[in-house]
Design an enzyme around this catalytic site. Structure first.
Site, PDB file in Angstrom:
ATOM      1  N   ASN A   1      -0.687   4.603   0.021  1.00 11.62           N
ATOM      2  CA  ASN A   1      -1.394   5.808   0.467  1.00 11.62           C
ATOM      3  C   ASN A   1      -2.175   5.628   1.761  1.00 11.62           C
ATOM      4  OD1 ASN A   1      -3.361   4.154  -0.520  1.00 11.62           O
ATOM      5  ND2 ASN A   1      -4.364   5.691  -1.808  1.00 11.62           N
TER       6      ASN A   1
ATOM      7  N   ASP B   1      -1.468  -1.166  -4.000  1.00  6.19           N
ATOM      8  CA  ASP B   1      -1.766  -0.383  -5.208  1.00  6.19           C
ATOM      9  C   ASP B   1      -0.571  -0.366  -6.161  1.00  6.19           C
ATOM     10  OD1 ASP B   1      -0.045   1.643  -4.011  1.00  6.19           O
ATOM     11  OD2 ASP B   1      -1.757   2.072  -2.691  1.00  6.19           O
TER      12      ASP B   1
ATOM     13  N   ASP C   1       0.859  -1.186   0.000  1.00  9.74           N
ATOM     14  CA  ASP C   1       0.000   0.000   0.000  1.00  9.74           C
ATOM     15  C   ASP C   1       0.899   1.241   0.000  1.00  9.74           C
ATOM     16  OD1 ASP C   1      -2.033   1.826   0.339  1.00  9.74           O
ATOM     17  OD2 ASP C   1      -2.239   1.465   2.497  1.00  9.74           O
TER      18      ASP C   1
ATOM     19  N   ASP D   1      -7.414 -16.637 -17.092  1.00  9.62           N
ATOM     20  CA  ASP D   1      -8.249 -17.211 -16.048  1.00  9.62           C
ATOM     21  C   ASP D   1      -9.204 -18.276 -16.611  1.00  9.62           C
ATOM     22  OD1 ASP D   1      -8.963 -16.739 -13.155  1.00  9.62           O
ATOM     23  OD2 ASP D   1     -10.944 -16.435 -14.037  1.00  9.62           O
TER      24      ASP D   1
ATOM     25  N   HIS E   1      -2.653 -17.347  -5.535  1.00  6.55           N
ATOM     26  CA  HIS E   1      -3.630 -16.672  -4.679  1.00  6.55           C
ATOM     27  C   HIS E   1      -4.843 -17.545  -4.359  1.00  6.55           C
ATOM     28  CE1 HIS E   1      -5.082 -16.417  -8.712  1.00  6.55           C
ATOM     29  NE2 HIS E   1      -6.246 -15.977  -8.286  1.00  6.55           N
ATOM     30  N   ASP E   2      -4.927 -18.741  -4.957  1.00  6.36           N
ATOM     31  CA  ASP E   2      -6.058 -19.644  -4.695  1.00  6.36           C
ATOM     32  C   ASP E   2      -5.679 -20.820  -3.804  1.00  6.36           C
ATOM     33  OD1 ASP E   2      -7.705 -18.166  -6.400  1.00  6.36           O
ATOM     34  OD2 ASP E   2      -7.273 -19.432  -8.138  1.00  6.36           O
TER      35      ASP E   2
ATOM     36  N   ASP F   1      -4.531   3.545   2.712  1.00  4.48           N
ATOM     37  CA  ASP F   1      -5.931   3.095   2.769  1.00  4.48           C
ATOM     38  C   ASP F   1      -6.048   1.592   3.089  1.00  4.48           C
ATOM     39  OD1 ASP F   1      -5.157   1.936   0.404  1.00  4.48           O
ATOM     40  OD2 ASP F   1      -6.768   2.796  -0.821  1.00  4.48           O
TER      41      ASP F   1
ATOM     42  N   GLU G   1      -4.977 -20.959 -17.304  1.00  8.45           N
ATOM     43  CA  GLU G   1      -5.399 -21.704 -16.114  1.00  8.45           C
ATOM     44  C   GLU G   1      -6.455 -22.710 -16.559  1.00  8.45           C
ATOM     45  OE1 GLU G   1      -7.263 -20.948 -11.680  1.00  8.45           O
ATOM     46  OE2 GLU G   1      -8.155 -20.093 -13.465  1.00  8.45           O
TER      47      GLU G   1
ATOM     48  N   ASP H   1      -3.299 -10.565 -16.012  1.00 10.02           N
ATOM     49  CA  ASP H   1      -4.361 -11.552 -15.876  1.00 10.02           C
ATOM     50  C   ASP H   1      -5.466 -11.195 -16.872  1.00 10.02           C
ATOM     51  OD1 ASP H   1      -5.861 -13.669 -14.581  1.00 10.02           O
ATOM     52  OD2 ASP H   1      -4.731 -13.181 -12.769  1.00 10.02           O
TER      53      ASP H   1
END
Ligand code: TEU
Ligand code: CA
Length: 555
Positions: free
Chosen positions: A23, A29, A21, A199, A329-330, A25, A254, A98
């Site tokens: 900023n 990003d 990150d 994907d 990430h899965d 939040d 994938e 992706d």
């Protein structure tokens, strides 16, 4: 056949929401990524796979796209993207985007138009059907739990969604859909990106008769029954002819539900479809065949894992290029899954797993934090989990009385996709240096000891070991092109294989247990030199392979 650049590459996957990150939040990003690019170059990876950064309402964290030509607001602007791409290229890093085109978000303009009426010019961009006897048109289930059909009152029909109801499936049988997708791909390629990770690309062509299938534990049939053909090769070849072949790209599809025999076609060496694909055979070996990934925790059976890995190496040899991955990430974190995340063995077993994968034949993928030996998160309540897939599927099982709430949390700790998605651990400062604000998903409490700053400095760290493997692979024709032979197939503790090229040979021996194991090396390797070992000093010698030891011998 001439070597392709992506055969010698190592890919690093960024999950932007959790990387850096900039900023405050609490959400990663593009400016944050840009700042961290030198770290990736320092590891030695040379390609980045960027999980989706397009405009999205985030029902599935960016895998539900509402505008393919805009950047997600939380991630920044198109100018930030252009600067990131330029910086990456200046550091010798390529960027692969992706591409999520099996479905869009329900907030995409095409779907909003499609919904309006049966005669909308966009109606056939998606898959609409009448109900059957006042219920869904068929019994297919969504990958995230429940039916794959959603009723829409405006026109009184159902639309298909293999994932969430906010991810309606595109109708690839409509040539206008293909035109739109190919135009959009070309638009990104003209910006100078270096390829696509596609994907669920094996699901784009459906049996549009939608016959009912065999009901599974969640109460519906598997989407795989209707979503693996018959036109997927035709559409990929069209994509290749019209778009991909005009550039020098790396593409990886994938491909859930695809066998190695079919992968020979998808990733054929003539290059008429994709560079390579991701398979799911090896990540399924510890999934309960009846209860699925969210119904039970199944310990690893090493013999089955070896069988799956060897099958892909053997069947692809001479026909197609392989990809190699433990994590993304899965998937849960590999050191917690098939290694040992105790204080004693975490680093050793993370290094062993790395050696095992990176010396195989194919392009290796590293998922952010894997190179640090990041672990699963100690989830205690379902309210901490953001992931739509693990929440949804486990909820169905709880509702149907198949698992208790307690069992559900055990499954989350072992298998939830959120284990991979907790923020990247950069340093020992608050929130691991990921954000100065409140992180969107909790930071793993072990960040004070497991973090990039500490590991980059330490020559014995998991990070330094990955770096060593990556640089070794890059200069070794044997590792890139040598043949692969699995040895010791029935050994329940050791993963052993041989690589050969001309008169060069490599033997890789990996101990997947916390016990020493006796092993005598094959005669053809007598006098071989030890290239890499994950133990800091040479204590024991063959025939003893120490707990979680990895040995790489070359002759
Ligand atoms: O994943 C496709 C897919 O099949 C996954 O649902 C996978 O099988 C599962 O997570 C393993 O348990 C892709 C993306 O990688 C995933 O993040 C998306 O949620 C999904 O497609 C929908 O776009
Ligand atoms: Ca931010």
């Amino acid at each position: 056949m001439e070597e392709k650049w992506w055969q010698r590459s190592v890919v690093y996957q960024i999950y932007p929401r959790s990387f850096q990150d900039s900023n405050g939040d609490g959400i990663g990003d593009l400016v944050g990524i840009t700042k961290r690019l030198p770290y990736i170059a320092g590891l030695g990876a040379d390609v980045i796979w960027l999980s989706p950064v397009y405009a999205s309402p985030n029902d599935d964290n960016g895998y539900d796209i509402s505008d393919y030509r805009a950047i997600m607001k939380e991630f920044g602007t198109m100018e930030d993207f252009d600067r990131m791409l330029e910086t990456a290229h200046s550091l010798g890093l390529r960027i692969v985007m992706d591409l999520v085109v099996n479905h869009t978000s329900d907030e995409h303009r095409w779907f909003r138009e499609s919904k309006k009426s049966k005669d909308s010019p966009y109606r056939d961009y998606y898959i609409w059907r009448d109900g059957k006897d006042g219920a869904e048109p068929s019994n297919q289930g969504s990958c995230f739990g429940g039916s794959a059909w959603e009723y829409d009152e405006t026109t009184g029909q159902y639309y298909l969604h293999l994932f969430s109801k906010k991810q309606p499936d595109l109708n690839w049988d409509n040539p206008k859909v293909r035109d739109e997708v190919f135009d959009m791909m070309d638009w990104w390629l003209k910006k100078g990106i270096d390829g696509f990770r596609m994907d669920v690309i094996s699901l784009i062509s459906k049996n549009q008769k939608f016959p009912d299938g065999k009901v599974q534990v969640g109460g519906y049939s598997s989407f795989a029954d209707v979503a693996t053909g018959p036109h997927e090769h035709e559409y990929l070849q069209e994509m290749n002819r019209r778009v991909l072949s005009k550039y020098d790209l790396m593409t990886v599809g994938e491909c859930p539900g695809v066998s190695p025999e079919k992968a020979r076609q998808y990733a054929n060496l003539e290059g008429t479809e994709l560079s390579m694909i991701f398979q799911f055979d090896h990540t399924s070996v510890d999934v309960d065949p009846k209860l699925g990934r969210y119904g039970a925790v199944v310990p690893l059976n090493l013999v089955r894992l070896k069988e799956a890995m060897a099958r892909w190496e053997n069947i692809l040899e001479g026909y197609a290029w392989n990809s190699l991955y433990w994590d993304n990430h899965d998937q849960p974190r590999i050191v917690s899954r098939w290694g040992n995340d105790s204080e004693e063995y975490r680093a050793l077993s993370a290094k062993m797993l790395a050696a095992c994968l990176h010396m195989m034949k194919g392009t290796p993928y590293v998922f952010q934090g894997e190179e640090l030996g990041m672990t699963n998160y100690p989830w205690t309540s379902i309210d901490q989990i953001n992931d739509i897939e693990s929440r949804g599927n486990s909820q169905v099982l709880v509702d149907r009385g198949i698992i208790t709430e307690e069992e559900r949390m055990k499954v989350m700790r072992a298998n939830s996709r959120d284990n991979a998605r907790t923020p990247m651990q950069w340093d020992a400062s608050p929130n691991a240096g990921f954000t100065t604000g409140h992180p969107w998903l909790p930071v793993n409490p072990n960040y004070r000891t497991i973090n990039a700053e500490a590991e980059v400095m330490d020559p014995d760290s998991v990070f330094s070991f990955y770096k060593k493997l990556i640089s070794y692979r890059k200069q070794s024709d044997l590792v890139v092109h040598g043949s692969f032979t699995m040895l010791e197939e029935d050994n329940p503790s050791l993963f052993v294989y041989k690589r050969e090229l001309g008169d060069q040979k490599m033997l890789v021996i990996c101990n997947f247990t916390d016990q020493s194991v006796e092993y005598s090396i094959p005669e053809e390797f007598s006098g071989a030199r030890e290239e890499i070992d994950n133990y800091p000093e040479n204590g024991a010698e063959i025939p003893e392979i120490r707990p979680y030891e990895a040995k790489i011998l070359v002759k």
